[in-house]
Design a protein around this motif. Structure first.
Motif, PDB file in Angstrom:
ATOM      1  N   THR A   1      -4.106   4.056  -7.030  1.00  0.00           N
ATOM      2  CA  THR A   1      -3.080   3.299  -6.259  1.00  0.00           C
ATOM      3  C   THR A   1      -2.822   4.105  -5.194  1.00  0.00           C
ATOM      4  N   SER A   2      -3.537   5.171  -4.638  1.00  0.00           N
ATOM      5  CA  SER A   2      -3.400   5.863  -3.266  1.00  0.00           C
ATOM      6  C   SER A   2      -3.963   5.016  -2.185  1.00  0.00           C
ATOM      7  N   MET A   3      -4.536   3.690  -2.406  1.00  0.00           N
ATOM      8  CA  MET A   3      -5.148   3.217  -1.364  1.00  0.00           C
ATOM      9  C   MET A   3      -3.864   2.364  -0.578  1.00  0.00           C
ATOM     10  N   PRO A   4      -4.039   2.668   0.966  1.00  0.00           N
ATOM     11  CA  PRO A   4      -2.849   1.994   1.591  1.00  0.00           C
ATOM     12  C   PRO A   4      -3.017   0.522   1.879  1.00  0.00           C
ATOM     13  N   ASP A   5      -1.945  -0.243   1.995  1.00  0.00           N
ATOM     14  CA  ASP A   5      -1.816  -1.498   2.053  1.00  0.00           C
ATOM     15  C   ASP A   5      -1.413  -2.000   3.573  1.00  0.00           C
ATOM     16  N   HIS A   6      -0.824  -1.030   4.352  1.00  0.00           N
ATOM     17  CA  HIS A   6      -0.435  -1.289   5.854  1.00  0.00           C
ATOM     18  C   HIS A   6       0.501  -2.272   5.750  1.00  0.00           C
ATOM     19  N   VAL A   7       1.558  -2.445   4.939  1.00  0.00           N
ATOM     20  CA  VAL A   7       2.846  -3.108   5.008  1.00  0.00           C
ATOM     21  C   VAL A   7       3.664  -2.794   6.012  1.00  0.00           C
ATOM     22  N   VAL A   8       4.016  -1.477   6.302  1.00  0.00           N
ATOM     23  CA  VAL A   8       5.010  -0.928   7.368  1.00  0.00           C
ATOM     24  C   VAL A   8       4.248  -1.414   8.728  1.00  0.00           C
ATOM     25  N   TRP A   9       3.045  -1.200   8.931  1.00  0.00           N
ATOM     26  CA  TRP A   9       2.324  -1.464  10.122  1.00  0.00           C
ATOM     27  C   TRP A   9       2.385  -2.907  10.395  1.00  0.00           C
ATOM     28  N   SER A  10       2.036  -3.565   9.390  1.00  0.00           N
ATOM     29  CA  SER A  10       1.990  -5.182   9.619  1.00  0.00           C
ATOM     30  C   SER A  10       3.340  -5.831  10.090  1.00  0.00           C
ATOM     31  N   LEU A  11       4.456  -5.120   9.214  1.00  0.00           N
ATOM     32  CA  LEU A  11       6.011  -5.642   9.599  1.00  0.00           C
ATOM     33  C   LEU A  11       6.160  -5.270  11.155  1.00  0.00           C
ATOM     34  N   PHE A  12       5.739  -4.159  11.405  1.00  0.00           N
ATOM     35  CA  PHE A  12       6.054  -3.550  12.889  1.00  0.00           C
ATOM     36  C   PHE A  12       5.366  -4.468  13.967  1.00  0.00           C
ATOM     37  N   PHE A  34       1.579 -11.511  11.920  1.00  0.00           N
ATOM     38  CA  PHE A  34       2.166 -12.313  10.830  1.00  0.00           C
ATOM     39  C   PHE A  34       1.053 -12.520   9.806  1.00  0.00           C
ATOM     40  N   ILE A  35      -0.212 -12.887  10.290  1.00  0.00           N
ATOM     41  CA  ILE A  35      -1.331 -12.898   9.415  1.00  0.00           C
ATOM     42  C   ILE A  35      -1.500 -11.503   8.554  1.00  0.00           C
ATOM     43  N   ALA A  36      -1.594 -10.363   9.342  1.00  0.00           N
ATOM     44  CA  ALA A  36      -1.704  -9.123   9.019  1.00  0.00           C
ATOM     45  C   ALA A  36      -0.900  -8.902   7.898  1.00  0.00           C
ATOM     46  N   PHE A  37       0.622  -9.295   8.048  1.00  0.00           N
ATOM     47  CA  PHE A  37       1.521  -9.124   7.023  1.00  0.00           C
ATOM     48  C   PHE A  37       1.203  -9.938   5.792  1.00  0.00           C
ATOM     49  N   ALA A  38       0.833 -11.124   5.874  1.00  0.00           N
ATOM     50  CA  ALA A  38       0.271 -11.769   4.627  1.00  0.00           C
ATOM     51  C   ALA A  38      -0.758 -11.236   4.036  1.00  0.00           C
ATOM     52  N   TYR A  39      -2.072 -10.669   4.631  1.00  0.00           N
ATOM     53  CA  TYR A  39      -2.708 -10.217   4.165  1.00  0.00           C
ATOM     54  C   TYR A  39      -2.464  -8.671   3.238  1.00  0.00           C
ATOM     55  N   SER A  40      -1.448  -8.062   3.953  1.00  0.00           N
ATOM     56  CA  SER A  40      -1.093  -6.778   3.284  1.00  0.00           C
ATOM     57  C   SER A  40      -0.454  -7.291   2.005  1.00  0.00           C
ATOM     58  N   MET A  41       0.418  -8.245   1.851  1.00  0.00           N
ATOM     59  CA  MET A  41       1.092  -8.458   0.766  1.00  0.00           C
ATOM     60  C   MET A  41       0.019  -8.937  -0.284  1.00  0.00           C
ATOM     61  N   LYS A  42      -0.968  -9.624   0.318  1.00  0.00           N
ATOM     62  CA  LYS A  42      -2.131  -9.975  -0.738  1.00  0.00           C
ATOM     63  C   LYS A  42      -2.904  -8.744  -1.476  1.00  0.00           C
ATOM     64  N   SER A  43      -2.937  -7.883  -0.286  1.00  0.00           N
ATOM     65  CA  SER A  43      -3.549  -6.427  -0.981  1.00  0.00           C
ATOM     66  C   SER A  43      -2.634  -5.701  -1.975  1.00  0.00           C
ATOM     67  N   ARG A  44      -1.532  -5.757  -1.652  1.00  0.00           N
ATOM     68  CA  ARG A  44      -0.512  -5.121  -2.516  1.00  0.00           C
ATOM     69  C   ARG A  44      -0.620  -5.711  -3.786  1.00  0.00           C
ATOM     70  N   ASP A  45      -0.552  -7.078  -4.054  1.00  0.00           N
ATOM     71  CA  ASP A  45      -0.433  -7.919  -5.048  1.00  0.00           C
ATOM     72  C   ASP A  45      -1.864  -7.595  -5.892  1.00  0.00           C
ATOM     73  N   LYS A  46      -3.029  -7.537  -5.296  1.00  0.00           N
ATOM     74  CA  LYS A  46      -4.257  -7.438  -5.985  1.00  0.00           C
ATOM     75  C   LYS A  46      -4.155  -6.090  -6.453  1.00  0.00           C
ATOM     76  N   LYS A  47      -3.586  -4.856  -5.965  1.00  0.00           N
ATOM     77  CA  LYS A  47      -3.692  -3.487  -6.190  1.00  0.00           C
ATOM     78  C   LYS A  47      -2.720  -3.494  -7.545  1.00  0.00           C
ATOM     79  N   MET A  48      -1.403  -4.325  -7.361  1.00  0.00           N
ATOM     80  CA  MET A  48      -0.774  -4.151  -8.668  1.00  0.00           C
ATOM     81  C   MET A  48      -1.406  -4.860  -9.993  1.00  0.00           C
TER      82      MET A  48
END
Length: 116
Positions: A35-46, A58-72
């Motif tokens: 689980t050490s793979m980054p999902d860049h949520v903070v950068w996307s939110l910025f 906004f699109i990057a934020f959506a993809y980072s949420m999808k990345s986090r979901d896939k990782k979970m």
């Protein structure tokens, strides 16, 4: 009742069976390593809040949420694909945001100098 634990696998250098704590630590290390793979949520939110040129943040934020979901869920290949897309979108959003900010500073200065 007999509460002895029988193990089938023993370390090669000793003749002592593995205990529960050693197995638990190895499992925790394996889980943390995955689980050490980054999902860049903070950068996307910025980028969504400050550098949202062409809605790329906004699109990057959506993809980072999808990345986090896939990782979970445990789909590391899918999470890596979404992370790669998020990283690319964040880079472009940041570059375009910086260019647009510089242009918003330079263009009014040039217009004011033209009228003087």
């Amino acid at each position: 009742m007999n509460h002895t634990v029988q193990t089938f696998f023993t370390p090669t250098n000793t003749h002592h069976p593995l205990n529960y704590e050693m197995l638990k630590e190895e499992q925790e290390v394996a889980v943390l390593g995955e689980t050490s793979m980054p999902d860049h949520v903070v950068w996307s939110l910025f980028n969504t809040l400050f550098m949202n040129s062409c809605c790329l943040g906004f699109i990057a934020f959506a993809y980072s949420m999808k990345s986090r979901d896939k990782k979970m869920v445990g789909d590391l290949t899918g999470a890596q694909a979404y992370t790669s897309t998020t990283n690319c979108l964040n880079i472009w959003a940041l570059i375009l945001g910086i260019i647009m900010t510089i242009l918003l500073i330079i263009i009014p200065i040039l217009i004011l100098q033209a009228y003087q």
